[in-house]
Design an enzyme around this catalytic site. Structure first.
Site, PDB file in Angstrom:
ATOM      1  N   LYS A 198     -47.189 -22.543  39.621  1.00 52.70           N
ATOM      2  CA  LYS A 198     -46.911 -22.722  40.908  1.00 52.70           C
ATOM      3  C   LYS A 198     -46.325 -23.706  41.707  1.00 52.70           C
ATOM      4  O   LYS A 198     -46.544 -25.031  41.505  1.00 52.70           O
ATOM      5  CB  LYS A 198     -48.413 -22.362  42.193  1.00 52.70           C
ATOM      6  CG  LYS A 198     -47.470 -22.234  43.990  1.00 52.70           C
ATOM      7  CD  LYS A 198     -49.329 -21.825  44.435  1.00 52.70           C
ATOM      8  CE  LYS A 198     -49.108 -22.909  46.168  1.00 52.70           C
ATOM      9  NZ  LYS A 198     -49.797 -22.271  46.936  1.00 52.70           N
ATOM     10  N   ARG A 208     -46.720 -20.626  56.040  1.00 51.95           N
ATOM     11  CA  ARG A 208     -47.662 -22.431  56.633  1.00 51.95           C
ATOM     12  C   ARG A 208     -47.529 -21.908  58.136  1.00 51.95           C
ATOM     13  O   ARG A 208     -48.979 -22.408  59.283  1.00 51.95           O
ATOM     14  CB  ARG A 208     -47.311 -24.023  56.089  1.00 51.95           C
ATOM     15  CG  ARG A 208     -47.170 -23.461  54.984  1.00 51.95           C
ATOM     16  CD  ARG A 208     -46.781 -24.992  54.588  1.00 51.95           C
ATOM     17  NE  ARG A 208     -46.759 -24.805  52.575  1.00 51.95           N
ATOM     18  CZ  ARG A 208     -46.311 -26.299  52.226  1.00 51.95           C
ATOM     19  NH1 ARG A 208     -45.794 -27.152  53.068  1.00 51.95           N
ATOM     20  NH2 ARG A 208     -46.884 -26.615  50.321  1.00 51.95           N
ATOM     21  N   GLU A 236     -47.921 -24.335  32.257  1.00 51.84           N
ATOM     22  CA  GLU A 236     -49.350 -24.188  33.065  1.00 51.84           C
ATOM     23  C   GLU A 236     -50.100 -22.691  32.939  1.00 51.84           C
ATOM     24  O   GLU A 236     -50.890 -22.702  32.974  1.00 51.84           O
ATOM     25  CB  GLU A 236     -48.822 -24.671  34.297  1.00 51.84           C
ATOM     26  CG  GLU A 236     -48.534 -25.592  35.610  1.00 51.84           C
ATOM     27  CD  GLU A 236     -49.870 -26.223  36.005  1.00 51.84           C
ATOM     28  OE1 GLU A 236     -51.414 -25.528  35.705  1.00 51.84           O
ATOM     29  OE2 GLU A 236     -50.232 -27.580  36.278  1.00 51.84           O
ATOM     30  N   LYS A 251     -44.530 -18.087  41.389  1.00 52.07           N
ATOM     31  CA  LYS A 251     -44.369 -17.699  42.286  1.00 52.07           C
ATOM     32  C   LYS A 251     -43.252 -19.277  42.894  1.00 52.07           C
ATOM     33  O   LYS A 251     -44.661 -20.584  42.953  1.00 52.07           O
ATOM     34  CB  LYS A 251     -45.977 -18.300  43.431  1.00 52.07           C
ATOM     35  CG  LYS A 251     -45.816 -18.815  45.160  1.00 52.07           C
ATOM     36  CD  LYS A 251     -47.185 -19.163  45.600  1.00 52.07           C
ATOM     37  CE  LYS A 251     -47.156 -19.168  46.820  1.00 52.07           C
ATOM     38  NZ  LYS A 251     -48.304 -19.530  47.529  1.00 52.07           N
TER      39      LYS A 251
HETATM   40  C1  PBG Z   1     -51.738 -21.623  50.047  1.00 52.45           C
HETATM   41  C2  PBG Z   1     -50.928 -20.329  50.146  1.00 52.45           C
HETATM   42  C3  PBG Z   1     -49.546 -20.302  50.334  1.00 52.45           C
HETATM   43  C4  PBG Z   1     -49.057 -19.550  50.058  1.00 52.45           C
HETATM   44  C5  PBG Z   1     -49.711 -19.559  49.625  1.00 52.45           C
HETATM   45  N1  PBG Z   1     -51.325 -19.799  49.443  1.00 52.45           N
HETATM   46  C6  PBG Z   1     -48.665 -21.970  51.101  1.00 52.45           C
HETATM   47  C7  PBG Z   1     -48.768 -23.428  49.992  1.00 52.45           C
HETATM   48  O1  PBG Z   1     -49.135 -23.462  49.313  1.00 52.45           O
HETATM   49  O2  PBG Z   1     -48.764 -24.281  50.768  1.00 52.45           O
HETATM   50  C8  PBG Z   1     -47.300 -19.684  50.439  1.00 52.45           C
HETATM   51  C9  PBG Z   1     -47.118 -17.895  50.336  1.00 52.45           C
HETATM   52  C10 PBG Z   1     -46.083 -17.686  51.481  1.00 52.45           C
HETATM   53  O3  PBG Z   1     -44.865 -18.015  51.689  1.00 52.45           O
HETATM   54  O4  PBG Z   1     -45.568 -16.720  51.024  1.00 52.45           O
HETATM   55  N2  PBG Z   1     -52.128 -22.246  48.871  1.00 52.45           N
HETATM   56 ZN    ZN Z   2     -53.867 -24.198  49.584  1.00 56.85          ZN
END
Ligand code: PBG
Ligand code: ZN
Length: 326
Positions: A198, A208, A236, A251
């Site tokens: 990620k 967010r 990772e 992601k």
């Molecule tokens: C939280 C999380 C995020 C997303 C999924 N889980 C945001 C972040 O890490 O700030 C993003 C998903 C999206 O942008 O569609 N950990």
């Molecule tokens: Zn988070």
């Protein structure tokens, strides 16, 4: 070797029927997980401004939206709880309440759609008042203190009946901690889908806003991956596989198609790709400006992610599958 004029690749593209015959099947709805934002109450369905076609929904509205998709064979759901600000605290303790928002919603979904796989996001950023993915100590996220909390969250989701838990906090050791918590408590069949690779991406903005999970100070660069670090990114996913993940994930998806294809090659595990909020909003913005057809853009994007090697597409387009692949 023959060459032009005998070789004419365009022969194979002459008609739609030939193109279909020679091409790959389009990604099916059964390969897609629809990420959804849940709020408390009833009859709540509020469109998210930066993500047209996506809503914050109460559990009853979610069930209404899911029903036709479940009939068509939707691959699964990914649940995000959107919590009232006043229920957030420094430790994010509402995240593992046995009767919390996500836990209640999982129960309801599994009662109404027993066959539909339900995954839950396991993280703290939507539950802490500071918006970071773990507890803070001296202004930074305390990795090791986050682990037992993430374990408790995962356990509470599994106990509610979730088919799978998906830790997204990017804490070192989180997969091992969660796997152990599940095993010790007898949840041997709960799938662990790790957000293994990620990135600290600028593409999470609309999410967010939707989930009200922005860090109140600083950013997530000390735990999420730098976009320029391919070796770390691959490592990772290897580490999470060794810790006991059942499914890996890259992601975001579209800016990281090279990473998807490389993780696909280095592992035998199923691989998910998260087509994130900013990727979704980007296509809407282009279409809105008159620069492209929305369904054609979505189609091309999903085909690209599948072509790169993703087995599972986590995508907001899932609830519009009919229009995109008609
Ligand atoms: C939280 C999380 C995020 C997303 C999924 N889980 C945001 C972040 O890490 O700030 C993003 C998903 C999206 O942008 O569609 N950990
Ligand atoms: Zn988070």
């Amino acid at each position: 070797m023959s060459a032009f004029p005998e070789v004419r690749p365009r022969r194979l593209r002459r008609t739609a029927a030939l193109r279909q015959l020679i091409g790959q099947p389009v990604p099916s709805l059964g390969k897609m997980i629809w990420p959804v934002f849940i709020v408390g109450g009833e009859n709540q369905k509020i469109e998210i401004h930066s993500m047209l076609g996506q809503f914050r929904m109460s559990a009853d509205e979610l069930c209404r939206a899911v029903a036709p998709l479940a009939t068509q064979g939707l691959g699964g759901l990914m649940l995000f709880g959107v919590l009232d600000e006043k229920l957030k605290d420094v430790a994010g303790s509402a995240a593992f309440a046995a009767d919390g928002l996500v836990q209640r919603t999982v129960k309801k979904l599994k009662a109404e759609f027993p066959q539909l796989p339900v995954f839950t996001d396991v993280c703290l950023c939507g539950y802490t008042n500071h918006g970071h993915c773990g507890p803070l100590k001296n202004g930074t996220v305390d990795n090791d203190a986050a682990l037992p909390i993430l374990g408790k969250i995962a356990l509470s989701h599994a106990a509610a009946g979730a088919d799978g838990v998906a830790p997204s906090a990017m804490m070192d050791g989180q997969v091992a901690a969660i796997r152990q918590a599940l095993e010790v408590n007898g949840f041997h069949d709960t799938i662990l889908m790790s957000y293994s690779t990620k990135f600290a991406s600028a593409l999470y903005g609309p999410f967010r806003e939707a989930a009200e999970s922005s860090p109140q100070c600083g950013d997530r660069k000390a735990y999420q991956l730098p976009p320029d670090q391919l070796q770390q990114a691959l490592r990772e996913s290897q580490i999470d596989e060794a810790e006991g993940a059942d499914i890996l994930m890259v992601k975001p998806a579209t800016f990281y198609l090279d990473v998807i294809s490389k993780v696909r090659k280095q592992s035998q595990l199923p691989l998910a790709a998260y087509n994130v909020s900013g990727e979704y909003a980007m296509l809407h913005a282009l279409a809105k400006s008159g620069g492209g057809d929305l369904t054609a853009l979505a189609r091309e994007n999903l085909i690209a992610i599948q072509r790169a090697g993703a087995d599972i597409l986590i995508t907001y387009w899932a609830n519009q599958y009919d229009q995109i692949f008609k």
